[in-house]
Design a protein around this motif. Structure first.
Motif, mmCIF file in Angstrom:
data_model
loop_
_atom_site.group_PDB
_atom_site.id
_atom_site.type_symbol
_atom_site.label_atom_id
_atom_site.label_comp_id
_atom_site.label_asym_id
_atom_site.label_seq_id
_atom_site.Cartn_x
_atom_site.Cartn_y
_atom_site.Cartn_z
ATOM 1 N N ALA A 183 0.808 -1.219 0.000
ATOM 2 C CA ALA A 183 0.000 0.000 0.000
ATOM 3 C C ALA A 183 0.841 1.269 0.000
ATOM 4 O O ALA A 183 0.375 2.335 -0.397
ATOM 5 N N GLY A 184 2.093 1.181 0.458
ATOM 6 C CA GLY A 184 2.939 2.371 0.530
ATOM 7 C C GLY A 184 4.390 2.002 0.278
ATOM 8 O O GLY A 184 4.700 0.907 -0.205
ATOM 9 N N THR A 185 5.286 2.928 0.631
ATOM 10 C CA THR A 185 6.712 2.692 0.434
ATOM 11 C C THR A 185 7.294 1.943 1.629
ATOM 12 O O THR A 185 7.012 2.267 2.780
ATOM 13 N N ASN A 186 8.113 0.963 1.351
ATOM 14 C CA ASN A 186 8.795 0.191 2.385
ATOM 15 C C ASN A 186 10.206 0.746 2.560
ATOM 16 O O ASN A 186 11.020 0.693 1.629
ATOM 17 N N VAL A 187 10.474 1.296 3.729
ATOM 18 C CA VAL A 187 11.767 1.923 3.996
ATOM 19 C C VAL A 187 12.720 0.895 4.613
ATOM 20 O O VAL A 187 12.416 0.284 5.644
ATOM 21 N N PHE A 188 13.864 0.718 3.974
ATOM 22 C CA PHE A 188 14.907 -0.189 4.475
ATOM 23 C C PHE A 188 15.972 0.651 5.194
ATOM 24 O O PHE A 188 16.445 1.656 4.658
ATOM 25 N N ARG A 189 16.348 0.203 6.395
ATOM 26 C CA ARG A 189 17.292 0.953 7.224
ATOM 27 C C ARG A 189 18.588 0.174 7.434
ATOM 28 O O ARG A 189 18.567 -1.037 7.628
ATOM 29 N N ARG A 190 19.683 0.902 7.426
ATOM 30 C CA ARG A 190 21.007 0.277 7.530
ATOM 31 C C ARG A 190 21.210 -0.315 8.927
ATOM 32 O O ARG A 190 20.997 0.363 9.932
ATOM 33 N N VAL A 191 21.653 -1.578 8.967
ATOM 34 C CA VAL A 191 21.893 -2.246 10.248
ATOM 35 C C VAL A 191 23.324 -2.773 10.357
ATOM 36 O O VAL A 191 23.680 -3.397 11.363
ATOM 37 N N GLY A 192 24.144 -2.531 9.347
ATOM 38 C CA GLY A 192 25.524 -2.990 9.420
ATOM 39 C C GLY A 192 26.282 -2.741 8.138
ATOM 40 O O GLY A 192 25.697 -2.382 7.105
ATOM 41 N N ASP A 193 27.608 -2.875 8.241
ATOM 42 C CA ASP A 193 28.489 -2.751 7.084
ATOM 43 C C ASP A 193 28.845 -4.142 6.566
ATOM 44 O O ASP A 193 29.074 -5.070 7.347
ATOM 45 N N VAL A 194 28.911 -4.267 5.251
ATOM 46 C CA VAL A 194 29.282 -5.545 4.628
ATOM 47 C C VAL A 194 30.217 -5.255 3.462
ATOM 48 O O VAL A 194 30.289 -4.121 2.983
ATOM 49 N N PRO A 195 30.946 -6.263 2.987
ATOM 50 C CA PRO A 195 31.807 -6.069 1.816
ATOM 51 C C PRO A 195 30.967 -5.792 0.568
ATOM 52 O O PRO A 195 29.740 -5.887 0.576
ATOM 53 N N TRP A 196 31.640 -5.498 -0.501
ATOM 54 C CA TRP A 196 31.005 -5.317 -1.807
ATOM 55 C C TRP A 196 30.561 -6.699 -2.280
ATOM 56 O O TRP A 196 31.393 -7.570 -2.543
#
Length: 329
Positions: A183-196
């Motif tokens: 129904a709307g936009t799903n916001v994804f939030r940063r929870v950690g650093d990872v390699p490329w």
């Protein structure tokens, strides 16, 4: 002549014993994707409903998902997604605990020019074969701005969707909302650093997260929605354009793939790091990398196959030699 027949009988028994492990483990072994339509396999997911079948798709293609049988390398299902727009850059695929297939149209080769990306979701079909599937489409944005990404993972216990980006030198691991909403936009939030990285997958017990790139691969301990260690290097063979990874359905090994016509998918059994599991039982995770301690490894199976070939050659030589002796007699 009796001694010759005895040798032949013994050789046949050795050959049968050597070939048995390979014959018993056809599924979830190395295979080649034979479908000429699949030239850019950019994601891989083990089917939950159909043992030995792996779902994949092309990079930047029509809304098509292919089911490939690992025993033959042949396509046994072509799924056409309905109810979604034209895919822009499909890069990843995963199967959730609800039995749904999730497809990540999350690529952005311009390093963050799309203000949103998409996730498609539909139930895994109960039967194989060519068919249309009705999919839901979810709009996705990142809390800290657009990102280029190729890895989408659905946790097998919580059902939460994660995306690993590959912007700049260090990528980010992003968690979606507890439940996706169409129904709307799903916001994804940063929870950690990872390699490329170019792809990732959770282990079936939910206690490990595998992330791979072109030149490296690491398996992380996963706990409480976070990476719980620095990761353990997994020795994976070099592949031209290493784009996909998944665990086998039973978690005993990894299957890694690459783009290209008639690309190969290889089985890799990773080392296991010490660490907790998110198994709902609270018990330590089983060691799926080792399995039965008496079971042959992939290398041993290949060795057994070689021994079998040698034995067959010896047996053939004995037969030919025996015939010659009979003729002389």
């Amino acid at each position: 002549m009796r001694s010759l027949l005895g040798l032949l009988g013994a050789s046949a028994l050795v050959l049968a014993a050597a070939a048995a492990p390979a014959a018993a483990a056809d599924a979830d072994q190395d295979f080649t994707i034979t479908d000429p339509r699949i030239t850019e396999s950019s994601g891989l997911a083990a089917s939950r409903a159909h043992p030995g079948v792996y779902w994949t798709h092309n990079d930047q293609d029509a809304p098509l998902i292919y089911g490939v049988d690992s025993r033959t390398g042949e396509t046994v299902a072509t799924l056409t997604m309905k109810g979604v727009g034209t895919p822009r850059d499909m890069e990843a695929i995963s199967v959730g605990p609800d039995g749904d297939i999730y497809v990540g149209d999350i690529g952005d080769n311009r390093d963050g020019t799309w203000d949103h990306v998409w996730i498609y979701r539909f139930p895994e079909p109960k039967r194989l074969g060519d068919q249309a599937v009705t999919a839901k489409q979810y709009d996705v944005k990142y809390a800290d701005g657009p990102r280029n990404a190729e890895a989408l993972m659905v946790h097998p216990k919580t059902g939460r969707v994660y995306i690993a980006s590959k912007n700049q030198e260090t990528g980010g691991l992003y968690a979606g909302p507890e439940r996706l909403s169409s129904a709307g936009t799903n916001v994804f939030r940063r929870v950690g650093d990872v390699p490329w990285v170019t792809d990732g997958a959770f282990s079936p017990d939910g206690g490990r997260l595998m992330l791979r790139g072109y030149f490296s691969a690491k398996e992380y301990v996963w706990k409480d929605g976070r990476l719980a260690d620095e990761g353990t290097d997994v020795g994976v063979p070099f592949q031209g354009q290493s784009e996909s990874v998944t665990y086998t359905k039973d978690g005993s090994a990894l299957m890694i793939g690459s783009e290209g016509a008639k690309s190969k998918v290889l089985r890799v059994e990773p080392p296991r790091a010490e660490g907790p599991s998110e198994d709902s039982s609270g018990a330590s995770p089983k060691n799926p990398g080792k399995g039965d301690p008496d079971a042959p490894t992939a290398a041993e199976e290949r060795g057994n196959f070689t021994v079998g070939v040698i034995v067959l050659g010896v047996a053939t030589a004995l037969v030919i030699g025996g015939k010659r002796l009979l003729r002389r007699g």
